[in-house]
Enzyme design. Structure first.
Site, PDB file in Angstrom:
ATOM      1  CB  THR A 153      -0.915  -0.003   1.253  1.00 11.65           C
ATOM      2  OG1 THR A 153      -1.726  -1.164   1.180  1.00 11.65           O
ATOM      3  CG2 THR A 153      -1.801   1.210   1.313  1.00 11.65           C
ATOM      4  CG  ASP A 210      -0.955  -7.267  -1.870  1.00 10.63           C
ATOM      5  OD1 ASP A 210      -1.846  -6.417  -1.998  1.00 10.63           O
ATOM      6  OD2 ASP A 210      -0.806  -7.965  -0.848  1.00 10.63           O
ATOM      7  CB  THR A 214       1.963 -10.307  15.631  1.00 13.15           C
ATOM      8  OG1 THR A 214       2.821 -11.341  16.081  1.00 13.15           O
ATOM      9  CG2 THR A 214       0.709 -10.939  15.062  1.00 13.15           C
ATOM     10  CD  GLN A 262      -4.637 -21.046  19.252  1.00  9.84           C
ATOM     11  OE1 GLN A 262      -5.635 -20.407  19.580  1.00  9.84           O
ATOM     12  NE2 GLN A 262      -4.699 -22.306  18.879  1.00  9.84           N
ATOM     13  CB  CYS A 263      -1.432 -15.687  23.997  1.00 13.79           C
ATOM     14  SG  CYS A 263      -2.671 -16.689  24.800  1.00 13.79           S
TER      15      CYS A 263
HETATM   16  N1  ASP Z   1      -2.171  -5.916   0.951  1.00  9.04           N
HETATM   17  C1  ASP Z   1      -1.181  -4.905   1.256  1.00  9.04           C
HETATM   18  C2  ASP Z   1       0.148  -5.611   1.382  1.00  9.04           C
HETATM   19  O1  ASP Z   1       0.430  -6.186   2.394  1.00  9.04           O
HETATM   20  C3  ASP Z   1      -1.537  -4.170   2.499  1.00  9.04           C
HETATM   21  C4  ASP Z   1      -0.488  -3.196   2.947  1.00  9.04           C
HETATM   22  O2  ASP Z   1       0.405  -2.829   2.241  1.00  9.04           O
HETATM   23  O3  ASP Z   1      -0.570  -2.748   4.093  1.00  9.04           O
HETATM   24  O4  ASP Z   1       0.916  -5.583   0.455  1.00  9.04           O
END
Ligand code: ASP
Length: 344
Positions: free
Chosen positions: A16, A60, A168, A279-280
């Protein structure tokens, strides 16, 4: 003699952050980093030499694969001597996986590798990408007595710098998208960048060693109430499987059904590594704390302490890929090798 300018390499992989709105169609299209100085003249105000390298094609991050991690590590390796630090622009979705993988692949890292991205594209008025990008540049350039302040793989997002292999992604909406549930922030950014120097890894001044022999025969099984014998057995029967990350409940707990424990035990006897990761988002696996984890330890499941799943995955790929003997892998899985876990 004039002092050399600090030099940084910005590696744009996609995501993004690198998007902008096409003025004609309104659609999101990749930002042209080729003319970044025209698009972001503010960059000229840094007294650094900043070069750009763009992945082709851009990815992406949901399409990230270990082959991209290897490419990234190799780009850093081949440019390592020419730059003081690296900023990696990356989609946020799998950034924690890439940061974790790079931390294992780049042994003896003595320079900053700062990953950042954004929730809103760079070309959108309210973008968080601009701040994330500019601050990551400042962090990657920061030195104390000519030594990098952050000689490790880190993620910078919103106003927090975190150890890459401790993070995470936990929020798909807020700018504050990442959490480092088991390790303090490396820096907090407001008016000042306040480095938490005691928590940052110290440089060892050894030569960078890049490991690219990852073994992909690793998988993840997340436990849930009612998980069936079929699901567990089919996972354990995956041909060629060498390691399984068992995402357990709480402090490393799992069902005590005989079929479950017997299946795991049999797989371990057959040579499979089973790594217990909680998982926490915060806290640690403590085998034997409850009755529901006692047997896991007895049958040879390896406790992952407070490691994240993202980190466990690339740690296993790295250790198995390196071809260490099994006993050594089991030993290394239970201690920090890049600051990825805390053992009390
Ligand atoms: N789908 C995008 C990616 O991980 C979301 C982002 O960039 O935050 O490439």
């Amino acid at each position: 003699m004039t002092e050399e300018k600090i030099s940084l390499l910005v590696i744009y992989t996609g995501g993004t952050i690198g998007m902008t709105q096409d003025p004609v169609t309104g659609a999101l299209v990749p930002f042209n980093f080729g003319n970044i100085y025209e698009q972001m003249p503010i960059l000229k105000r840094f007294d650094y030499r900043i070069d750009f390298f763009s992945f082709e094609p851009l990815v992406d991050s949901s399409n990230m694969k270990p082959s991209f991690w290897i490419r990234l590590a190799e780009i850093i390796e081949s440019n390592y001597e020419n730059y003081d630090g690296f900023v990696v622009l990356h989609g946020s979705d799998t950034m924690a996986y890439t940061a974790s993988a790079l931390s294992f692949m780049l042994e003896n890292l003595n320079k900053p590798v700062i990953l950042t991205g954004s929730q809103l594209p760079m070309g959108v008025i309210r973008t968080d990408g601009r701040e994330n990008f500019l601050t990551s540049i400042e962090i990657a350039a920061s030195k104390d007595d000519n030594v990098a302040t952050v000689p490790e793989v880190a993620i910078f997002f919103k106003n927090q710098l975190m150890r890459g292999n401790r993070t995470t992604k936990f929020n798909a909406e807020l700018f504050n998208a990442f959490v480092s549930g088991n390790y303090p922030l490396l820096a907090e950014v407001g008016v000042h960048i306040r480095f938490n120097r005691n928590e940052i890894l110290k440089p060892n001044f050894k030569k960078l060693k890049v490991h690219t022999k990852l073994d992909f025969n690793v998988t993840i099984l997340k436990l849930f109430p009612g998980i069936s014998e079929n699901v567990v057995k089919s996972t354990l029967a995956i041909p060629g499987l060498k390691a399984l990350i068992l995402e357990t409940f709480g402090s490393g707990n799992a069902p005590t059904d005989a079929w479950f424990l017997n299946s795991l035990e049999e797989a371990i006897k057959g040579g499979l590594l089973i790594y217990n990761v909680t998982q926490c988002k915060s806290g640690s696996v403590e085998l034997g704390k409850y009755e529901t984890s006692l047997d896991l330890g007895r049958i040879g499941v390896i406790g992952g302490y407070d490691i994240t799943t993202e980190s466990a995955l690339s740690k296993l790929m790295y250790l198995i890929g390196e071809g260490y003997p099994k006993e050594r892998i089991i030993e290394l899985l239970q201690k920090p090798i890049r600051g990825e876990m805390t053992i009390e």
